[in-house]
Scaffold this motif. Structure first.
Motif, PDB file in Angstrom:
ATOM      1  N   GLN A  69       0.810  -1.226   0.000  1.00  0.00           N
ATOM      2  CA  GLN A  69       0.000   0.000   0.000  1.00  0.00           C
ATOM      3  C   GLN A  69       0.844   1.278   0.000  1.00  0.00           C
ATOM      4  O   GLN A  69       0.351   2.355   0.331  1.00  0.00           O
ATOM      5  CB  GLN A  69      -0.969   0.026   1.195  1.00  0.00           C
ATOM      6  CG  GLN A  69      -1.960  -1.117   1.215  1.00  0.00           C
ATOM      7  CD  GLN A  69      -2.805  -1.156  -0.057  1.00  0.00           C
ATOM      8  OE1 GLN A  69      -3.340  -0.142  -0.473  1.00  0.00           O
ATOM      9  NE2 GLN A  69      -2.913  -2.329  -0.661  1.00  0.00           N
ATOM     10  N   GLN A  70       2.115   1.153  -0.381  1.00  0.00           N
ATOM     11  CA  GLN A  70       3.010   2.301  -0.471  1.00  0.00           C
ATOM     12  C   GLN A  70       3.643   2.368  -1.847  1.00  0.00           C
ATOM     13  O   GLN A  70       3.722   1.367  -2.570  1.00  0.00           O
ATOM     14  CB  GLN A  70       4.126   2.202   0.583  1.00  0.00           C
ATOM     15  CG  GLN A  70       3.657   2.350   2.018  1.00  0.00           C
ATOM     16  CD  GLN A  70       3.283   3.795   2.354  1.00  0.00           C
ATOM     17  OE1 GLN A  70       4.078   4.719   2.170  1.00  0.00           O
ATOM     18  NE2 GLN A  70       2.085   3.986   2.864  1.00  0.00           N
ATOM     19  N   ALA A 113       7.366   3.739  -3.377  1.00  0.00           N
ATOM     20  CA  ALA A 113       8.699   4.188  -2.987  1.00  0.00           C
ATOM     21  C   ALA A 113       9.492   4.532  -4.235  1.00  0.00           C
ATOM     22  O   ALA A 113       9.490   3.780  -5.212  1.00  0.00           O
ATOM     23  CB  ALA A 113       9.418   3.111  -2.191  1.00  0.00           C
ATOM     24  N   GLN A 159       8.709   8.013   0.041  1.00  0.00           N
ATOM     25  CA  GLN A 159       7.545   7.122   0.088  1.00  0.00           C
ATOM     26  C   GLN A 159       6.261   7.929   0.291  1.00  0.00           C
ATOM     27  O   GLN A 159       6.272   8.991   0.930  1.00  0.00           O
ATOM     28  CB  GLN A 159       7.681   6.110   1.220  1.00  0.00           C
ATOM     29  CG  GLN A 159       8.843   5.148   1.060  1.00  0.00           C
ATOM     30  CD  GLN A 159       8.769   3.990   2.046  1.00  0.00           C
ATOM     31  OE1 GLN A 159       7.817   3.212   2.059  1.00  0.00           O
ATOM     32  NE2 GLN A 159       9.792   3.871   2.878  1.00  0.00           N
ATOM     33  N   TYR A 160       5.167   7.389  -0.220  1.00  0.00           N
ATOM     34  CA  TYR A 160       3.851   7.984  -0.033  1.00  0.00           C
ATOM     35  C   TYR A 160       2.813   6.897  -0.280  1.00  0.00           C
ATOM     36  O   TYR A 160       3.103   5.846  -0.877  1.00  0.00           O
ATOM     37  CB  TYR A 160       3.627   9.175  -0.971  1.00  0.00           C
ATOM     38  CG  TYR A 160       3.835   8.843  -2.411  1.00  0.00           C
ATOM     39  CD1 TYR A 160       2.774   8.437  -3.230  1.00  0.00           C
ATOM     40  CD2 TYR A 160       5.098   8.911  -2.983  1.00  0.00           C
ATOM     41  CE1 TYR A 160       2.969   8.102  -4.548  1.00  0.00           C
ATOM     42  CE2 TYR A 160       5.302   8.577  -4.307  1.00  0.00           C
ATOM     43  CZ  TYR A 160       4.231   8.175  -5.077  1.00  0.00           C
ATOM     44  OH  TYR A 160       4.438   7.835  -6.385  1.00  0.00           O
ATOM     45  N   PRO A 161       1.568   7.088   0.176  1.00  0.00           N
ATOM     46  CA  PRO A 161       0.541   6.049   0.035  1.00  0.00           C
ATOM     47  C   PRO A 161       0.168   5.799  -1.422  1.00  0.00           C
ATOM     48  O   PRO A 161      -0.012   6.737  -2.202  1.00  0.00           O
ATOM     49  CB  PRO A 161      -0.649   6.621   0.818  1.00  0.00           C
ATOM     50  CG  PRO A 161      -0.059   7.627   1.750  1.00  0.00           C
ATOM     51  CD  PRO A 161       1.105   8.218   1.006  1.00  0.00           C
ATOM     52  N   ASN A 175      -3.205   3.497  -8.559  1.00  0.00           N
ATOM     53  CA  ASN A 175      -3.929   2.600  -7.649  1.00  0.00           C
ATOM     54  C   ASN A 175      -5.198   2.048  -8.288  1.00  0.00           C
ATOM     55  O   ASN A 175      -5.641   0.939  -7.954  1.00  0.00           O
ATOM     56  CB  ASN A 175      -4.276   3.357  -6.364  1.00  0.00           C
ATOM     57  CG  ASN A 175      -4.919   2.473  -5.313  1.00  0.00           C
ATOM     58  OD1 ASN A 175      -4.438   1.387  -5.023  1.00  0.00           O
ATOM     59  ND2 ASN A 175      -6.019   2.942  -4.754  1.00  0.00           N
TER      60      ASN A 175
END
Length: 205
Positions: A87-88, A90, A102-104, A111
């Motif tokens: 769910q990340q 990078a 990193q971010y969601p 997504n």
């Protein structure tokens, strides 16, 4: 560094020429057909060409394993890595010694095609459905968070095949990724998409 904009992802070469040469009279694919195709696309590997908002280009190889995993390996001189997993997202910059940015994953339109189940008929998800150069185009957004941007997907018919996408981020900047022929149903090890594993390999404890 923003996602999918390294020296950018994301193959203006033969793949782009092949996509532009598709017949212009092909019948537009339905939203249901495209949803079914994406849900059946469990894993894939292919080369890509990435064109960034500033016109710069890079090439590399992308590995996709749904749900939720992708790996973009960039060719030199970029030599960078973008990973989606856990769910990340990078971004590994080879010039950095401080670890990845990193971010969601949910904050990027990518997504939408990595989701466990894709239903493009969801209300307010599809904001564009058309044809271009013989391909069907679908523009989708997170209906709950349209501020995250959109992804515009291009599909050729007979057989239905994902050919390219354009991500437009919240600031309006666009990144185009043109795909080569997809090598589908490839078996990938979980380590290929492990962000903690990649951090350990590159930076140690």
């Amino acid at each position: 560094m923003k996602p999918f904009r390294i020296a950018l992802p994301a193959v203006i070469s033969a793949a782009l020429l092949a996509a532009s040469a598709l017949p212009a009279a092909a019948e537009k694919l339905s939203v249901a057909d495209i949803s079914a195709y994406l849900n059946a696309l469990k894993s894939a590997r292919t080369g890509f060409v990435q064109i960034n908002a500033d016109g710069s280009q890079s090439t590399g190889t992308v590995y996709i394993k749904r749900p939720g995993r992708a790996r973009f390996e960039y060719d030199p001189p970029v030599d960078a890595l973008v990973m989606a997993g856990g769910q990340q997202v990078a971004i590994f910059d080879p010039k950095s010694n401080s670890g990845p940015t990193q971010y969601p994953l949910k904050r990027t339109p990518l997504n939408l095609i990595l989701a466990r189940r894709i239903d493009l008929s969801t209300e307010r998800m599809v904001v564009g459905h058309g044809e271009e150069e013989g391909m069907t185009t679908i523009t989708a957004q997170d209906p709950k968070n349209p501020e995250y941007g959109t992804i515009r997907l291009f599909f050729s018919p007979e057989p239905v095949t994902l050919r390219q996408w354009i991500i437009t981020d919240g600031a309006g900047d666009q990144t185009k990724v043109v795909l080569g022929d997809l090598d589908r149903d490839v078996v990938f090890g979980s380590a290929l998409f492990s962000i903690p594993g990649e951090i350990q390999k590159r930076f140690g404890d």
